[in-house]
Design an enzyme around this catalytic site. Sequence first.
Site, PDB file in Angstrom:
ATOM      1  N   LYS A  22       0.944  -1.410   0.033  1.00 13.77           N
ATOM      2  CA  LYS A  22      -0.170  -0.073   0.134  1.00 13.77           C
ATOM      3  C   LYS A  22       0.420   1.156  -0.001  1.00 13.77           C
ATOM      4  CE  LYS A  22      -3.592   0.204   2.599  1.00 13.77           C
ATOM      5  NZ  LYS A  22      -4.998  -0.281   3.128  1.00 13.77           N
ATOM      6  N   ARG A  91      -3.284   2.744   9.233  1.00 15.91           N
ATOM      7  CA  ARG A  91      -3.507   1.356   8.319  1.00 15.91           C
ATOM      8  C   ARG A  91      -2.194   0.675   8.111  1.00 15.91           C
ATOM      9  NH1 ARG A  91      -8.297   2.667   4.888  1.00 15.91           N
ATOM     10  NH2 ARG A  91      -8.534   4.370   4.902  1.00 15.91           N
ATOM     11  N   GLY A 100      -8.034  -7.227   5.071  1.00 10.80           N
ATOM     12  CA  GLY A 100      -8.671  -6.729   6.350  1.00 10.80           C
ATOM     13  C   GLY A 100      -8.635  -7.986   7.206  1.00 10.80           C
ATOM     14  N   MET A 102      -5.342  -7.285   8.887  1.00  9.67           N
ATOM     15  CA  MET A 102      -4.298  -6.359   9.872  1.00  9.67           C
ATOM     16  C   MET A 102      -5.116  -5.216  10.448  1.00  9.67           C
ATOM     17  SD  MET A 102      -0.521  -6.822   9.348  1.00  9.67           S
ATOM     18  CE  MET A 102      -0.603  -6.529   7.220  1.00  9.67           C
ATOM     19  N   ARG A 335      -3.691  -0.846  -6.373  1.00 11.27           N
ATOM     20  CA  ARG A 335      -2.852  -1.744  -7.044  1.00 11.27           C
ATOM     21  C   ARG A 335      -3.272  -2.682  -8.003  1.00 11.27           C
ATOM     22  NH1 ARG A 335      -5.638  -5.664  -1.465  1.00 11.27           N
ATOM     23  NH2 ARG A 335      -7.072  -5.068  -2.302  1.00 11.27           N
ATOM     24  N   HIS A 451     -15.708  -7.602   1.859  1.00  6.25           N
ATOM     25  CA  HIS A 451     -15.223  -8.986   2.344  1.00  6.25           C
ATOM     26  C   HIS A 451     -14.611 -10.197   1.576  1.00  6.25           C
ATOM     27  CE1 HIS A 451     -13.805 -12.184   5.982  1.00  6.25           C
ATOM     28  NE2 HIS A 451     -12.367 -10.874   6.034  1.00  6.25           N
ATOM     29  N   ARG A 571       3.545 -47.131 -12.636  1.00  2.09           N
ATOM     30  CA  ARG A 571       3.521 -47.940 -11.252  1.00  2.09           C
ATOM     31  C   ARG A 571       3.342 -48.994 -11.432  1.00  2.09           C
ATOM     32  NH1 ARG A 571       2.464 -42.605  -8.665  1.00  2.09           N
ATOM     33  NH2 ARG A 571       3.667 -42.232  -7.079  1.00  2.09           N
ATOM     34  N   ARG A 626       8.573 -48.673 -13.791  1.00  2.00           N
ATOM     35  CA  ARG A 626       8.694 -49.383 -12.772  1.00  2.00           C
ATOM     36  C   ARG A 626       8.411 -50.535 -12.560  1.00  2.00           C
ATOM     37  NH1 ARG A 626       7.233 -45.672  -7.524  1.00  2.00           N
ATOM     38  NH2 ARG A 626       5.910 -47.323  -7.482  1.00  2.00           N
ATOM     39  N   GLU A 759      16.116 -41.757  -3.933  1.00  3.14           N
ATOM     40  CA  GLU A 759      14.753 -42.070  -3.544  1.00  3.14           C
ATOM     41  C   GLU A 759      15.244 -42.138  -2.107  1.00  3.14           C
ATOM     42  OE1 GLU A 759      10.989 -43.609  -4.793  1.00  3.14           O
ATOM     43  OE2 GLU A 759      11.702 -45.447  -5.855  1.00  3.14           O
ATOM     44  N   SER A 778      15.515 -40.744 -11.646  1.00  6.90           N
ATOM     45  CA  SER A 778      14.316 -40.015 -11.949  1.00  6.90           C
ATOM     46  C   SER A 778      14.227 -40.002 -10.442  1.00  6.90           C
ATOM     47  CB  SER A 778      13.387 -41.296 -12.044  1.00  6.90           C
ATOM     48  OG  SER A 778      11.779 -40.430 -11.991  1.00  6.90           O
ATOM     49  N   GLY A 780      12.674 -39.868  -6.588  1.00  2.46           N
ATOM     50  CA  GLY A 780      11.541 -40.171  -5.935  1.00  2.46           C
ATOM     51  C   GLY A 780      11.196 -39.776  -5.127  1.00  2.46           C
ATOM     52  N   THR A 781      10.565 -37.997  -5.119  1.00  2.00           N
ATOM     53  CA  THR A 781      10.475 -36.823  -4.355  1.00  2.00           C
ATOM     54  C   THR A 781       9.838 -37.273  -2.678  1.00  2.00           C
ATOM     55  OG1 THR A 781       9.446 -35.565  -5.063  1.00  2.00           O
ATOM     56  CG2 THR A 781      11.159 -35.386  -5.192  1.00  2.00           C
ATOM     57  N   ASN A 782       8.552 -38.627  -3.432  1.00  2.00           N
ATOM     58  CA  ASN A 782       7.405 -39.094  -1.893  1.00  2.00           C
ATOM     59  C   ASN A 782       8.384 -39.608  -0.865  1.00  2.00           C
ATOM     60  OD1 ASN A 782       5.933 -38.414  -3.738  1.00  2.00           O
ATOM     61  ND2 ASN A 782       5.433 -39.943  -4.458  1.00  2.00           N
ATOM     62  N   ASP A 783       8.939 -40.574  -1.219  1.00  2.00           N
ATOM     63  CA  ASP A 783      10.152 -41.404  -0.683  1.00  2.00           C
ATOM     64  C   ASP A 783      11.198 -40.732   0.283  1.00  2.00           C
ATOM     65  OD1 ASP A 783       8.657 -43.984  -0.498  1.00  2.00           O
ATOM     66  OD2 ASP A 783       8.970 -44.629  -2.443  1.00  2.00           O
ATOM     67  N   CYS A 846       9.929 -37.758 -10.510  1.00  2.00           N
ATOM     68  CA  CYS A 846       7.481 -38.085 -10.630  1.00  2.00           C
ATOM     69  C   CYS A 846       7.175 -38.815  -9.277  1.00  2.00           C
ATOM     70  CB  CYS A 846       8.516 -39.692 -11.067  1.00  2.00           C
ATOM     71  SG  CYS A 846       8.795 -40.912 -10.372  1.00  2.00           S
ATOM     72  N   TYR A 866      13.544 -33.151 -16.776  1.00  2.00           N
ATOM     73  CA  TYR A 866      11.662 -33.558 -16.742  1.00  2.00           C
ATOM     74  C   TYR A 866      11.599 -33.681 -15.363  1.00  2.00           C
ATOM     75  CZ  TYR A 866      11.764 -38.302 -16.464  1.00  2.00           C
ATOM     76  OH  TYR A 866      11.918 -40.178 -16.097  1.00  2.00           O
TER      77      TYR A 866
END
Length: 897
Positions: A22, A91, A100, A102, A335, A451, A571, A626, A759, A778, A780-783, A846, A866
């Site tokens: 602001k 303000r 709204g 703060m 803004r 709001h 999978r 896989r 992974e 590749s 395996g970011t989950n594991d 992946c 990728y």
Amino acid sequence: MVRYVYDFTEGSRDQAGLLGGKGANLAEMTGLGLPVPPGFTVTTEACRAFLAAGELPQDLSRQVVLALRQLEKRTGRRLGQADDPLLLSVRSGARYSMPGMMDTILDVGLNDTTVHGLAKHSGRERFAWDSYRRLIQMYGSTVMGVDEGLFAEALARAEKVRGTTGGQQLGTRDPGELVAEFKAIVRKATGTDFPQDPDEQLEQSVLAVFRSWNGERARVYRRRERIPDDLGTAVNIQAMVYGNLGPDSGTGVAFTRDPATGRAGVYGDYLPDAQGEDVVAGIRNTVPLQDLRDIDSLSYERLLAHMELLEEHYRDLCDVEFTIERGRLWMLQTRIGKRTAQAAFRIAAELVDEGRITWDEALLRVGGTQLTQLMFPRFDQRASGRPLAHGIPASPGAAVGQVVFDSAEAVRRATAGERVVLVREETTPDDLPGMIAAQAVLTSRGGKTSHAAVVARGMGKVCVCGADDVRIDLTRRRFTTGAGQEVAEGCVVSVDGTAGTVHLGALPLVDSPVMRYLETGERSAGPAEAVERVLQQADAVARLEVRANADTPEDAARARRFGARGIGLCRTEHMFLGGRRRLVEDMILARTDSERQCALDALLPLQRADFVGILTAMDGLPVTIRLLDPPLHEFLPDRTELAVRIASAKAAGRVPDDREVRLLEAVERIREQNPMLGLRGVRLALTVPGLTAMQVRALGEAVVARVRAGGDPRAEIMVPLVGTQEELRVVREQVETTLSEVFTAAKCTVQCPVGTMIELPRAALTAAGIARYADFFSFGTNDLTQTTWGFSRDDAEASFFAPYFDQGILRASPFEKLDEDGVGRLIRTAVAEGRAARPGIKIGVCGEHGGDPDSIHFFHATGLDYVSCSPFRVPGARLEAARAALPSAGREGHSTA
Ligand code: PEP
Ligand code: MG
């Protein structure tokens, strides 16, 4: 000495980090020569210093006084001046818009003396006392901590007696009566008097704004919007101007384009004889901005000219707040305006058409999350029938849920897994948790800039507001429609945020036009056309390729329609479910090699057919298959159920079924305490004889079949959960042996790269060795996330993430947004070592993070080739891949102040 205070004549829009959005934009407008009431900004740095030390930083008060003296000089009035006082608005204004969330305090400088000066100078006694009343109310609740409800009750009593509504200036015989009552409320609640010293009022107001950065609703909002907690807010101190000085005054909000649809042309709401807060609170119903032309054509024309200038200058949709004080127009705020996803795409494409921005800039103004939102369904028009109620279509989309009447109930039912629609007269920031929990918000008061409307649009949540034929009875927990129909809490309604209607029951939903375009290529005017053009540009800019995680020919085909450039993860375990599970059971139960081979032989043709289907759908594009990953007991029946069946048979004097007995034995034998860290992934390939050979043979034969059918199969084989290069070396040998058998027999030579998932932390740390045997990596970011943090991916999110978020230990789930510092570091290491050992090795990701916008930017920066994600996230990922490739890509939704 640190400089904490900047006059509006000094700053610019590039200083949003220091001056808040602001403050920076007020300075920019001042610089553009627009009529901004003069004022100055106390920096976010001062707020951070205050929050860290618990007291105002040294020298701040002196700097504020100096700036104030300047302001007094410019306005020709002094704070506390008895006959014609300077009055101030105080303000908040953070780096990122937090509407709204703060505190704001208006009319600072009024007291028992100056109120008379204001009355005399304005010629409106009632107005002066009403302003004083507002100050005591705002100051009392925010600075002195008086329960806001006490003021609201007193106000409601006074309105009832005098027959006015909505905080209009009260037509009272004694205009000071309510002020006296409010002062008494303050005294009773706090034991102290409302302060008469304007300097004290100002200092305490600044402190209150600083403190409100850490207020409950601000924290909830930040968590949801992923705004960092340590930014702090700036404070804007500005000369008051009044929109409530009679019919030639008023206040409004306007947009240079329609923020709901993106259509070009000014758009907004105006409220005659009112203060700005009245518009945002939705307390009285506004008139369309166009009506201002008849009310005050000169101000209207000026406003349009200012807005034209702002859009030209900012080269984007701007929203403004303005006030007309006795025929004189003042610009109070501007803004880059928030907008719906649909509007964002349309505006970006049209600004390019108008020659105002380049395609690269357009790509930075839309995001993958917005695109995914546009793929949501909407109601089938033909089935919509007669609506229960009509209101203002404030935020588009379609949602179905049970009616609830307060935020707490919304949260309670949503936590229990219900879908809810929050129905309120109007919302306040306190309703935020309920709005987050709800599918849609319906209000009976307020306009497109209330709001409810502003917040819902920001969240991409369906909202209908100002449905004034809806009468809410909170005690009986129901609402009544104009036609007299009663709808009780818990009833299911459908809310159409595009049409502004509410319907009883659950209406059938249909796909969005964007989805239709993505599915069929059928393009319609509007959002689908804009999305198509944006995606075309995105593909030309992106360096990261986007593949899909898909396990069936249907998913593969859809992913391809959505623009996937291959499959990054198939999978295969998903192919062993349903009716085929029995064949897997046979494999597990086998007592001899030949029994096992028999079971595998039965599975082989089924696997082969699956692979043929997928390779066909992705002909000419890479398909990463896989090897089987999950622990084997996931394919066996439930242990307790089996045990009960066997025990019941015995108890009834029957001989238990032999297969069930053997199954139970097998379940007992291979049951694991911690299956996620147990016999799965490559460990299966190395311990279940014949399994890998069967899968690889099925794939090899599918490849041969596709070649013979004239296709272009590009299969890749991926080994999961490798921790040491030795595992990969052994499995790779098995794979190559089988492939060479198949291809030699078929007299067919096809390249099938063999790679591995990374992974486990050990795999990342020893990537150089692993790369010796891997044609690709590749992640395996989950594991990898689970094993890096030691969080179980099955349990952590449900069991202890909520308190972690509450205490600020986690800002986002590392399973959704990649933890760049920890997991990301392992990824960077593995990429560097892998590439050093095997230059040019193809590297992708992946895990779920492959479809997450923020994470995609990290993967781009880390040099991956990728990302692979679920088909529905592919279009969004394509867009983010392009944004990541552009310089100065901002965080989505926060790239503007
Ligand atoms: C992963 O671990 O990130 C992965 C993609 O494999 P899955 O989710 O199947 O374990
Ligand atoms: Mg995995």
